[in-house]
Design an enzyme around this catalytic site. Structure first.
Site, PDB file in Angstrom:
ATOM      1  N   ARG A 199       0.844  -1.196   0.000  1.00 55.00           N
ATOM      2  CA  ARG A 199       0.000   0.000   0.000  1.00 55.00           C
ATOM      3  C   ARG A 199       0.878   1.243   0.000  1.00 55.00           C
ATOM      4  NH1 ARG A 199      -4.799  -0.276   4.307  1.00 55.00           N
ATOM      5  NH2 ARG A 199      -4.632   1.939   3.839  1.00 55.00           N
ATOM      6  N   ARG A 242      17.016   8.683  14.867  1.00 58.24           N
ATOM      7  CA  ARG A 242      16.037   7.773  15.462  1.00 58.24           C
ATOM      8  C   ARG A 242      16.458   6.348  15.133  1.00 58.24           C
ATOM      9  NH1 ARG A 242      11.031   8.084  12.671  1.00 58.24           N
ATOM     10  NH2 ARG A 242      11.462   5.959  12.026  1.00 58.24           N
ATOM     11  N   GLU A 259      17.196   6.019  11.279  1.00 54.01           N
ATOM     12  CA  GLU A 259      16.666   7.139  10.488  1.00 54.01           C
ATOM     13  C   GLU A 259      17.449   8.408  10.812  1.00 54.01           C
ATOM     14  OE1 GLU A 259      15.485   8.943   7.991  1.00 54.01           O
ATOM     15  OE2 GLU A 259      13.859   7.476   7.928  1.00 54.01           O
TER      16      GLU A 259
HETATM   17 MG   LIG Z   1      10.006   2.905   9.727  1.00 55.57          MG
END
Ligand SMILES: [Mg+2]
Ligand SMILES: Nc1ncnc2c1ncn2[C@@H]1O[C@H](COP(=O)(O)OP(=O)(O)O)[C@@H](O)[C@H]1O
Length: 287
Positions: A199, A242, A259
């Protein structure tokens, strides 16, 4: 003279990033001038700000060349183009693994069922993606391999991982680092439904809460954060980072994602942490 800081977003990030109002208000309270801008807005004078901080450039995954070229052209940008170049492709998980850090088991571009990792269900994702786009959960090897083939046919690199059940109950633990040190953690609920396929429009903002990491999670996150300097030589210490951890089948925390580009900081879940963000920006301005 008042220092001017740009918080840099995509068009959508500018509208709905929940960290943004908190971060902007706190920086203004600290006496800074704050511009909320789009990275692809040709009217922005990047030379006119003391510091540009990428926050929610959520469209970078399908505009990667353009995004990296832009990042390379901004005089003072954090986390900066060197870290973005390395971090926008989940191939960095291989570097973390080679450095001896625990990462989720990943097989790259498998073609035969016997190449799939040992699991009852698999997650297939492109190595360059964000917001779980083109990512899906499969319980049939043939379905997982068909997804891999579709990605590789389109010239992308496909990653296959065991579906880690801990995501459904314990959740994913996002470990946030600000200004070079651990700040706070948040729990993210599961995103991938069985049988749903790939998706483009999942919304991860629903199931979020404050988390209190275990000593084992702290240790893994600190080692990963500490390894970045050696893995990306010459890059600055990340202003923000992160590290998403999940428990593997044996209950050990492993890295699902690091991240360094546009991490949500989960400031609504930990409002007092906005102070650490302000201090990180101030420290950067003093350099
Ligand atoms: Mg993720
Ligand atoms: N191996 C996995 N096991 C269980 N869930 C996963 C796995 N990989 C991804 N997911 C789910 O898909 C989401 C998106 O995958 P992720 O690797 O974080 O990429 P991105 O956030 O960059 O799209 C995760 O937040 C998690 O909910």
């Amino acid at each position: 003279m008042t220092e001017r800081v740009a918080l840099v977003c995509s068009e959508r990030g500018l509208r709905i990033d929940p960290d943004l109002p908190l971060a902007a208000a706190a920086l203004r309270d600290a006496g800074l001038a704050v511009d909320l801008v789009r990275w692809d807005d040709p009217a922005v004078d990047w030379h006119g700000v003391s510091l540009a901080v990428v926050r929610s450039c959520w469209d970078y995954a399908w505009r990667l060349d353009e995004f990296l070229a832009w990042a390379g052209s901004v005089p003072r940008l954090r986390n900066g183009v060197e870290l973005f170049r390395w971090n926008t492709d989940k191939a960095y998980l291989r570097d973390l693994e080679r450095a001896g850090l625990p990462v989720v088991t990943t097989v790259w571009n498998p073609v035969r069922p016997d190449e799939l990792p040992d699991a009852a269900e698999w997650v297939v994702k492109p190595s360059i993606s964000a917001g779980s786009r083109d990512t899906a959960r499969w319980s049939e090897p043939s379905a997982a391999l068909a997804h891999v083939a579709a990605l590789t046919l389109a010239g992308r690199t496909a990653m296959v991982q065991p579906y880690l059940d801990s995501v459904d109950d314990t959740g994913e633990t996002a470990m946030i680092f600000l200004g070079g040190r651990f700040s706070h953690a948040a729990r993210k609920g599961p995103l991938l439904q069985r049988g749903e396929g790939a998706r483009q429009d999942r919304d991860s903002r629903g199931d979020l809460s404050r988390a209190h990491p275990t000593p084992a999670q702290r240790e893994v996150a600190e080692s990963v954060f500490g390894a970045i300097g050696a893995l990306v030589p010459g890059a600055p210490t990340p202003l923000y980072a992160r590290i998403d951890l999940v428990d593997d089948a044996a209950g050990r925390p492993v890295v699902l994602e690091l991240e360094l580009t546009e991490p949500s900081l989960f400031l609504p879940q930990a409002p007092e942490a906005v102070g650490a963000f302000v201090r990180a920006v101030e420290a950067e301005l003093q350099q």
